[in-house]
Design a protein around this motif. Sequence first.
Motif, PDB file in Angstrom:
ATOM      1  N   ASN A   1       0.715  -0.976   0.122  1.00  0.00           N
ATOM      2  CA  ASN A   1       0.034   0.050   0.193  1.00  0.00           C
ATOM      3  C   ASN A   1       0.839   1.246   0.170  1.00  0.00           C
ATOM      4  O   ASN A   1       1.859   1.341   0.571  1.00  0.00           O
TER       5      ASN A   1
ATOM      6  N   ARG B   1       1.312   7.254   0.885  1.00  0.00           N
ATOM      7  CA  ARG B   1       0.858   8.705   0.476  1.00  0.00           C
ATOM      8  C   ARG B   1       0.021   8.627  -0.657  1.00  0.00           C
ATOM      9  O   ARG B   1       0.227   8.210  -1.728  1.00  0.00           O
ATOM     10  N   MET B   2      -1.051   9.465  -0.717  1.00  0.00           N
ATOM     11  CA  MET B   2      -1.931   9.526  -1.536  1.00  0.00           C
ATOM     12  C   MET B   2      -2.402  10.907  -1.646  1.00  0.00           C
ATOM     13  O   MET B   2      -2.992  11.469  -0.724  1.00  0.00           O
TER      14      MET B   2
ATOM     15  N   ARG C   1      -5.058  13.793  -3.074  1.00  0.00           N
ATOM     16  CA  ARG C   1      -6.457  14.077  -3.620  1.00  0.00           C
ATOM     17  C   ARG C   1      -6.725  15.490  -3.789  1.00  0.00           C
ATOM     18  O   ARG C   1      -6.471  16.341  -2.611  1.00  0.00           O
TER      19      ARG C   1
ATOM     20  N   ILE D   1      -7.058  11.768  -7.889  1.00  0.00           N
ATOM     21  CA  ILE D   1      -6.201  10.969  -6.885  1.00  0.00           C
ATOM     22  C   ILE D   1      -4.911  10.719  -7.668  1.00  0.00           C
ATOM     23  O   ILE D   1      -4.882  10.078  -8.722  1.00  0.00           O
ATOM     24  N   THR D   2      -3.806  11.044  -6.987  1.00  0.00           N
ATOM     25  CA  THR D   2      -2.326  10.579  -7.280  1.00  0.00           C
ATOM     26  C   THR D   2      -1.772   9.886  -6.402  1.00  0.00           C
ATOM     27  O   THR D   2      -2.095  10.239  -5.350  1.00  0.00           O
ATOM     28  N   LEU D   3      -1.163   8.707  -6.772  1.00  0.00           N
ATOM     29  CA  LEU D   3      -0.371   8.088  -5.923  1.00  0.00           C
ATOM     30  C   LEU D   3       0.742   7.161  -6.526  1.00  0.00           C
ATOM     31  O   LEU D   3       0.710   6.999  -7.570  1.00  0.00           O
TER      32      LEU D   3
ATOM     33  N   TRP E   1     -10.198   1.369  -1.963  1.00  0.00           N
ATOM     34  CA  TRP E   1      -8.926   1.776  -0.997  1.00  0.00           C
ATOM     35  C   TRP E   1      -9.636   1.600   0.292  1.00  0.00           C
ATOM     36  O   TRP E   1     -10.413   2.691   1.017  1.00  0.00           O
TER      37      TRP E   1
END
Length: 222
Positions: free
Chosen positions: A33, A36-37, A39, A72-74, A140
């Motif tokens: 996982n 950091r994500m 939004r 959303i970026t991850l 998620w």
Amino acid sequence: MSAFPRSPRLLKGALIGMDPANPLASVIVFQYNPERMTRRLDARTTRGGTGGDAAGARAEPFRLTGAPRETITLNVEIDAADQLEKADPLATASGISPTLSALEMLLYPKSAVVVANTVLAELGFTEIIPPQAPLTVFVWGPQRVLPVRLSGFTITEEAYDTALNPLLAKVDLTLDVLSYSDLKRSDPGYTLFLAHQIAKEISATANVTRAAQNLAPFLKNV
């Protein structure tokens, strides 16, 4: 030594391409996982019109036209080390190529459709409908299951085996969340996002008690 029996079970994030014709081809469970994500939410409002529309927007500056646009970026890491240590035959033969291929297929039209459209074009058909990608769902945890459009991603491959199969890669994902403002009512993603919003509204009401407790000292002095 076995793990502590009461330790919480770790849920893993995932991207799922819901293709009825091939339901398992695009299921990507995150090996690790991301820590950091990011939004970003942008309100959909009536602002930005011209002429009479602009006047109307000024009269109702808080009018919302739909759910906010959310991006959303991850960063996801894919590593074959654990599988190679266990002599997993798929990892030994292909490294992490199958996982990367499943991820990339979320952006590809099906080859069968491409071939069929090519045949139609050769036969003289002029109105050929472009193929549609399957609904992609970002998972998620149980409270965040969202229909998304994978607008693009960057793959950085960092290690290879002797056959040049990638063994380690980092993938930077950009996901555009699709709401009922983007989808038809008949689309499963429409209901999926609506359920997500209802769950968020319920979660927001749980914050009322905490907010009241924080405001109590100030209200006493009013």
